[in-house]
Design an enzyme around this catalytic site. Sequence first.
Site, PDB file in Angstrom:
ATOM      1  CD  GLU A 162     -13.187 -14.127 -14.442  1.00  0.00           C
ATOM      2  OE1 GLU A 162     -13.505 -14.126 -13.239  1.00  0.00           O
ATOM      3  OE2 GLU A 162     -13.928 -14.592 -15.326  1.00  0.00           O
ATOM      4  CB  CYS A 175      -2.052 -15.029  -2.133  1.00  0.00           C
ATOM      5  SG  CYS A 175      -1.775 -13.495  -1.223  1.00  0.00           S
ATOM      6  CB  THR A 229       3.505   7.576  11.090  1.00  0.00           C
ATOM      7  OG1 THR A 229       3.203   8.518  12.117  1.00  0.00           O
ATOM      8  CG2 THR A 229       4.585   6.628  11.547  1.00  0.00           C
ATOM      9  CB  CYS A 256      -0.937   0.009   1.206  1.00  0.00           C
ATOM     10  SG  CYS A 256      -0.095   0.255   2.783  1.00  0.00           S
ATOM     11  CG  PHE A 296     -19.124 -14.091 -11.366  1.00  0.00           C
ATOM     12  CD1 PHE A 296     -17.962 -13.458 -11.769  1.00  0.00           C
ATOM     13  CD2 PHE A 296     -20.073 -14.405 -12.338  1.00  0.00           C
ATOM     14  CE1 PHE A 296     -17.752 -13.144 -13.099  1.00  0.00           C
ATOM     15  CE2 PHE A 296     -19.861 -14.095 -13.678  1.00  0.00           C
ATOM     16  CZ  PHE A 296     -18.703 -13.462 -14.050  1.00  0.00           C
ATOM     17  CD  GLU A 302     -10.988 -22.601  -8.253  1.00  0.00           C
ATOM     18  OE1 GLU A 302     -10.115 -21.798  -8.616  1.00  0.00           O
ATOM     19  OE2 GLU A 302     -10.761 -23.802  -8.145  1.00  0.00           O
ATOM     20  CB  CYS A 325      -0.298 -10.738   4.076  1.00  0.00           C
ATOM     21  SG  CYS A 325      -0.768 -12.435   4.496  1.00  0.00           S
ATOM     22  NE  ARG A 347     -21.849 -17.857 -11.092  1.00  0.00           N
ATOM     23  CZ  ARG A 347     -21.851 -19.155 -10.812  1.00  0.00           C
ATOM     24  NH1 ARG A 347     -22.359 -19.599  -9.668  1.00  0.00           N
ATOM     25  NH2 ARG A 347     -21.363 -20.033 -11.665  1.00  0.00           N
ATOM     26  NE  ARG A 386     -13.398 -16.262  -1.778  1.00  0.00           N
ATOM     27  CZ  ARG A 386     -12.377 -16.409  -0.959  1.00  0.00           C
ATOM     28  NH1 ARG A 386     -11.716 -15.372  -0.526  1.00  0.00           N
ATOM     29  NH2 ARG A 386     -12.009 -17.606  -0.571  1.00  0.00           N
TER      30      ARG A 386
HETATM   31  C1  LIG Z   1      -1.371   3.659   9.170  1.00  0.00           C
HETATM   32  C2  LIG Z   1      -1.494   4.840  10.086  1.00  0.00           C
HETATM   33  C3  LIG Z   1      -2.343   4.756  11.156  1.00  0.00           C
HETATM   34  C4  LIG Z   1      -2.478   5.856  12.005  1.00  0.00           C
HETATM   35  N1  LIG Z   1      -3.358   5.743  13.029  1.00  0.00           N
HETATM   36  C5  LIG Z   1      -3.544   6.796  13.862  1.00  0.00           C
HETATM   37  C6  LIG Z   1      -4.471   6.685  14.925  1.00  0.00           C
HETATM   38  O1  LIG Z   1      -5.067   5.641  15.159  1.00  0.00           O
HETATM   39  N2  LIG Z   1      -4.676   7.782  15.689  1.00  0.00           N
HETATM   40  C7  LIG Z   1      -4.013   8.957  15.462  1.00  0.00           C
HETATM   41  O2  LIG Z   1      -4.257   9.902  16.181  1.00  0.00           O
HETATM   42  N3  LIG Z   1      -3.109   9.073  14.471  1.00  0.00           N
HETATM   43  C8  LIG Z   1      -2.865   8.012  13.661  1.00  0.00           C
HETATM   44  N4  LIG Z   1      -1.973   8.125  12.639  1.00  0.00           N
HETATM   45  C9  LIG Z   1      -1.272   9.392  12.432  1.00  0.00           C
HETATM   46  C10 LIG Z   1       0.192   9.424  12.955  1.00  0.00           C
HETATM   47  O3  LIG Z   1       0.695   8.162  13.115  1.00  0.00           O
HETATM   48  C11 LIG Z   1       0.308  10.111  14.257  1.00  0.00           C
HETATM   49  O4  LIG Z   1      -0.157  11.420  14.167  1.00  0.00           O
HETATM   50  C12 LIG Z   1       1.733  10.124  14.822  1.00  0.00           C
HETATM   51  O5  LIG Z   1       1.688  10.384  16.178  1.00  0.00           O
HETATM   52  C13 LIG Z   1       2.652  11.120  14.137  1.00  0.00           C
HETATM   53  O6  LIG Z   1       3.945  11.003  14.715  1.00  0.00           O
HETATM   54  P1  LIG Z   1       5.273  10.993  13.843  1.00  0.00           P
HETATM   55  O7  LIG Z   1       6.406  10.967  14.760  1.00  0.00           O
HETATM   56  O8  LIG Z   1       5.246   9.892  12.871  1.00  0.00           O
HETATM   57  O9  LIG Z   1       5.140  12.372  13.100  1.00  0.00           O
HETATM   58  P2  LIG Z   1       5.870  12.857  11.791  1.00  0.00           P
HETATM   59  O10 LIG Z   1       5.184  12.262  10.600  1.00  0.00           O
HETATM   60  O11 LIG Z   1       7.310  12.617  11.879  1.00  0.00           O
HETATM   61  O12 LIG Z   1       5.525  14.390  11.889  1.00  0.00           O
HETATM   62  C14 LIG Z   1       4.192  14.834  11.846  1.00  0.00           C
HETATM   63  C15 LIG Z   1       4.127  16.356  11.852  1.00  0.00           C
HETATM   64  O13 LIG Z   1       4.452  16.863  13.130  1.00  0.00           O
HETATM   65  C16 LIG Z   1       5.560  17.738  13.058  1.00  0.00           C
HETATM   66  N5  LIG Z   1       6.379  17.492  14.233  1.00  0.00           N
HETATM   67  C17 LIG Z   1       6.736  16.280  14.707  1.00  0.00           C
HETATM   68  N6  LIG Z   1       7.438  16.419  15.846  1.00  0.00           N
HETATM   69  C18 LIG Z   1       7.538  17.732  16.081  1.00  0.00           C
HETATM   70  C19 LIG Z   1       8.122  18.490  17.104  1.00  0.00           C
HETATM   71  N7  LIG Z   1       8.731  17.922  18.121  1.00  0.00           N
HETATM   72  N8  LIG Z   1       8.017  19.827  17.036  1.00  0.00           N
HETATM   73  C20 LIG Z   1       7.384  20.430  16.024  1.00  0.00           C
HETATM   74  N9  LIG Z   1       6.788  19.759  15.024  1.00  0.00           N
HETATM   75  C21 LIG Z   1       6.865  18.432  15.055  1.00  0.00           C
HETATM   76  C22 LIG Z   1       6.251  17.383  11.770  1.00  0.00           C
HETATM   77  O14 LIG Z   1       6.977  18.445  11.261  1.00  0.00           O
HETATM   78  C23 LIG Z   1       5.099  17.010  10.884  1.00  0.00           C
HETATM   79  O15 LIG Z   1       4.497  18.139  10.332  1.00  0.00           O
HETATM   80  C24 LIG Z   1      -1.776   7.047  11.776  1.00  0.00           C
HETATM   81  C25 LIG Z   1      -0.887   7.111  10.708  1.00  0.00           C
HETATM   82  C26 LIG Z   1      -0.750   6.022   9.873  1.00  0.00           C
HETATM   83  C27 LIG Z   1       0.201   6.098   8.714  1.00  0.00           C
HETATM   84  S1  FES Z   2      -2.181 -14.991   2.346  1.00  0.00           S
HETATM   85 FE1  FES Z   2      -2.918 -13.682   0.766  1.00  0.00          FE
HETATM   86  S2  FES Z   2      -3.035 -11.798   1.754  1.00  0.00           S
HETATM   87 FE2  FES Z   2      -2.533 -13.135   3.349  1.00  0.00          FE
HETATM   88  S1  FES Z   3       3.231  -1.471   2.100  1.00  0.00           S
HETATM   89 FE1  FES Z   3       1.429  -1.446   3.286  1.00  0.00          FE
HETATM   90  S2  FES Z   3       2.224  -0.870   5.198  1.00  0.00           S
HETATM   91 FE2  FES Z   3       3.899  -0.643   3.928  1.00  0.00          FE
END
Ligand SMILES: Cc1cc2nc3c(=O)[nH]c(=O)nc-3n(C[C@H](O)[C@H](O)[C@H](O)COP(=O)(O)OP(=O)(O)OC[C@H]3O[C@@H](n4cnc5c(N)ncnc54)[C@H](O)[C@@H]3O)c2cc1C
Ligand code: FES
Ligand code: FES
Length: 1225
Positions: free
Chosen positions: A722, A74, A211, A5, A834, A1174, A77, A800, A832
């Site tokens: 398919e 598959c 993140t 992803c 269909f 399948e 994952c 179907r 799946r």
């Molecule tokens: C798959 C996925 C699931 C997630 N699920 C959740 C969830 O369930 N709940 C939720 O609330 N969030 C979620 N998030 C969002 C994210 O993970 C959070 O907000 C996380 O806490 C960000 O932290 P980071 O260190 O990765 O930030 P970064 O990505 O490194 O930074 C985020 C932002 O904050 C700024 N920043 C970071 N640290 C500082 C600092 N010390 N001072 C000033 N600016 C700063 C950065 O410049 C940037 O703009 C998810 C994200 C992903 C990708």
């Molecule tokens: S075995 Fe196919 S996605 Fe997990």
């Molecule tokens: S490729 Fe899906 S979490 Fe990284």
Amino acid sequence: SKLGCAEGGCGACTVMLSRLKGDQQVLHYSVNACLAPLCSLHLVAVTTVEGIGSVAQTLHPVQERIAKAHGSQCGFCTPGIVMSMYALLRNKATPTMDDLDDAFQGNLCRCTGYRPILEGYRTFTKVGTPRNTQETCRTHRKPEATPLFDAKDFVPFDPTQEVIFPPELMVKTDSLCFHGDRTVWLQPNSLEELLSLKWKHPEARVVVGNTEVDPNPNLNPFIHSLSLIRDRVTGAELRRAVDSLPLHQTQVFLAVLEQLRWFAGRQIRNVAAVGGNIMTASPISDLNPVFMAAGVKLTLMDKDGSRLVQMDSRFFTGYRRTALRPQEVLVSLEIPYSKKTQFMSAFKQSPRREDDISIVTAAMSVTFSPDTSLVEELKLSYGGMAPTTVLAERTAKELIGRPWGEELLQAACSSLAEEMTLDPSAPGGMVTYRRTLTLSLFYKFYLTVLLKLRDQVWVRSDCLSATQIYHQETPSSVQVYQEVPQGQHLDDVVGRPIMHLSALKQATGEAVYCDDIPLYENELYLALVTSTKAHAHILSIDTSLAVSMPGVVCCLFSEDVPGSNSTGPIVYDESVLADGQVTCVGHIIGAVVADTQSHAQRAAKAVKIQYEELPTVVTIQEAIAAQSFYEPIRTLQKGDLEAGFEQADHILEGDMHMGGQEHFYLETNVTLAVPKEDGEMELFVSTQSASKTQVLVLALGVASNRILVRVKRMGGGFGGKESRTTILSTVVAMAANKLKRPVRCMLDRDEDMLVTGGRHPFYAKYKVGFLDNGQVVALDVSYYSNTGNSMDLSLSVMERALFHMENSYSVANIRGRGFLCRTNLPSNTAFRGFGGPQGMIVAESWVTDVAQRLGRPAEEIRRLNLYKEGDRTPYNQVLDQFTLDRCWDECLRRSDYKQRRANSLSFRQNRWTKRGLAVVPTKFGISFTAVFLNQAGALVHIYTDGSVLVTHGGTEMGQGLHTKMVQVASRVLGVPISKIHISETSTNTVPNTSPTAASASSDLNGAAVHNACQVLVERLQPYRSANPKGCWEDWVSTAVVLLRVGRTPDLGYDFNSNCGRVFDYYSYGVACSEVEVDCLTGAHKNLRTTVVMDVGHSLNPAIDIGQVEGAFMQGLGLFTLEELHYSPKGVLLTRGPGSYKIPAFGDIPSHLTVSLLRDAPNAKAIFNSKVRTEPRPPPHMNSGSSVRNKTVQTSVEFCKKRQNIPVPPVLEFQLMSVCMVNLFT
Ligand SMILES: Cc1cc2nc3c(=O)[nH]c(=O)nc-3n(C[C@H](O)[C@H](O)[C@H](O)COP(=O)(O)OP(=O)(O)OC[C@H]3O[C@@H](n4cnc5c(N)ncnc54)[C@H](O)[C@@H]3O)c2cc1C
Ligand code: FES
Ligand code: FES
């Protein structure tokens, strides 16, 4: 590792990072490789799945156990799941089942249904051996089955044998600076340095966990400060504080920890910082409401000094904006201890419990005047209700000084309803639901505090369940299947639960998927240019900027198609590349070919297209209004409808919508095209349909005999590969042909979701006539499917649906009509089932309506109307070998239906939590309804060393088809499976194949393999006779046989005369599910599901059970979780795991029983089996998953009905919304 992803949402890319902390301590943690910037890995050891073991050398127990427990289908994952488990074990050699739940929160699997993965890994925990074994033996006096795997076979796990942290990385890190072409990466070594860098580069982005993926990335410098961060969102420090401090001081900490329980997945939590969450200022942040309600203080610092800022309503200054100045960074936060009289709770409501973003998130804190119940201070903080996290300040003020009681509750609800408003057009939608959630969450808080404040006597017992915090039960399961007959030779593996033959390779990362093929020397990458308009004339295409960009080799548009630009799997109503007009967003207009993926993708974005927009039709309702249909409109009719309705004592009318579904195969579409001499082309494609791919390459203007399509394996298909794979493979082949260089393209997840379509959304209107006793005597249904911008396979899908419109019920007078709505969405396609699930769910809707009208339990009406042996279907097919009644009885017995129903009725006393139970049958016709497709071929080579190479027409997408074919060949040839190999599917070994689809592939290809082997056995007979004491190796000489097997010759149905056989046979199944619904939030959990499936004599019970379970989860997603959102202009808004949620580990039923019906041989298929394996097999979808899902859905609706809540057959949160509107207004 794999790429599923690229947004941190699937876990396929999980690797383990090891980093030195201090002088000696090494931290090991799982991360999503797709989000980890390469520069951030300085002095970090990266361990991938390939690094911990291999089939060739030694398997790591983590790899061995997932494979042998049948947890890899598959396999796409699997590397990610293996690495999540491995990282867990590196930190805790004997984890608990709770640790496993935590470790897998960020991993998705679309195939297995998760159960086998957990069973395999349960063996690392204290609980040890899967419960299944014991339960199976205990619950039945005579064991009905041996376990699907034997844990005693596993190599013991010895944690002392792990690789050590590389000594060369044990050095102190320095400040770093990486210069790229387009940006700079700065890594400071101290806070002072960070502050000075930020002073110098105020526009720079501070990166910690990375993140928070920036939707509009720019090229400003990045300042990486992970090494300066003390606590990430793992909550480790808070947990330590909670363990050491008195309870009353830790209310805030506990609220933060409760939010962290459902915060992202483990991989994200391992790197994400609390500061990142605050500074992102997302309106749906899970932590910010807690911090605001708790009055957290932040220290913001720049080079010149620091300031203390309270997180109150002034801190968030707008959507994703805060009071932070450009030169400042957040250096610490002060989370206060709670006071003795303070109570705090945090809530998160999201469609999926695990790893999902919130719909509404909230934190509430109340402090009472000492020794009273008078409110001294109240803070109610909400996320998801405004562009920022907000405090309900007016409501809080109004409640100050009041006693915590009924009056306060009433006042709070009225005030919150006024204060927490949302514009009807607010982003995120679900406005009514979100507003009601603000009240119901407060109500939960109110009860919880009441409980703590005054003891249970003050809270009505029927309300207590509203205060319970969700607890995930450790799932348990039972699998039942019939053992092979006594005396069956050990080498004869038919009917035995042998492991998927590629499972070990998949678990070690050695299995080669299309995109794992190493780069060719002069290979190029292709990126698609797609339409941003749903319906428009193309006025101009400007490539001037794109072609000037680095690495770009060429652009391709419709005028570059050398052969025919018309294409399509059946009707050629599509264009390879749009010619003058686009008919959906995502319509492929052209392509850019460049030296690398990033160059190609960047240049594709730089192609400028001008459109003249035309009117669009997006929804089924719009299509009906505009009479926008494809021809033909199918009608299936039997009996005398008019007489039927006249005979009826009651007539009911209803309608039902069912949304679409994204396949979400973990491996997106991918093609590698390699041009050869004489106009030949070798195509490596992840497709279910090698022959169709070959034929459609006619866009090149070359004959099929020059095109070789090879399919080793797919990372999932489910029908999505398919026919729709050809829209990519044709363009890639064209580019390779034009440039005479290898060209590759693997779609990004968002592109894949955008361009390939999915399951057809359906709308149905029905009229049902029935007698006083519940017998249905007349039914008239009109189905409308959202077909999209081309026919693709939609007519067959609709047929179907019609063939399954009565599901398993006998209706004497019946008519079904099917309308294919032509809309401006990407063409919908096979998935799946269909069309079967769409047809059947409508049947379940009217059956439930009938039961409700008569005031009788729905299962009584179902049983009463159930088909019997010898009955005729609406298309006049006689039901023989009928086992549905046996499945029904067994399902009721195994699920303890009567007792559970009685229990669920007594559970009714709970005001806010309800339970529902439903049992649903299905029958599913097996065969392609397009008769000519019911054929297959096999090519079997026996080499002089005795080894056997089998090739057949089916493709392997995880469903275990190759494994089953090896089992068949092994029995017929009489040689162990170790001598047999299947390498791949290819058009130059078995030509003109049917797609691997319609659940028919193990029947058809199994018969072909059987016949081919039989011929060889006969040819070898003289050698055996001449040397009876010899062995296989003595007898074999080179033998080659290619046999085409024309299966099911008596098939063929005609809609006009309503005559002829549609299906070869049926697959039957019954499932029973019990669910619990939280009426305050709409959240539901699946307490127990029992499935009984007739799979004939299973060729491989492990594979069949795996398919049943996987399909169950897919259907569970379809009916309770997954939802595609389009804008009114036809733009798909849900384009990745962040916004489109498939079921995760936590969604499996607390208890799941799958039983394969005993003694049900099917004379019509190979070794008396029935198909079940399948990829998009109707059987599971129908008898398996859709049964179960229908069951889950029916159970949910049962709950709703008890509450007298109107029943829209929709998704969970709509249900919640309905519940709450009812309760609070
Ligand atoms: C798959 C996925 C699931 C997630 N699920 C959740 C969830 O369930 N709940 C939720 O609330 N969030 C979620 N998030 C969002 C994210 O993970 C959070 O907000 C996380 O806490 C960000 O932290 P980071 O260190 O990765 O930030 P970064 O990505 O490194 O930074 C985020 C932002 O904050 C700024 N920043 C970071 N640290 C500082 C600092 N010390 N001072 C000033 N600016 C700063 C950065 O410049 C940037 O703009 C998810 C994200 C992903 C990708
Ligand atoms: S075995 Fe196919 S996605 Fe997990
Ligand atoms: S490729 Fe899906 S979490 Fe990284």
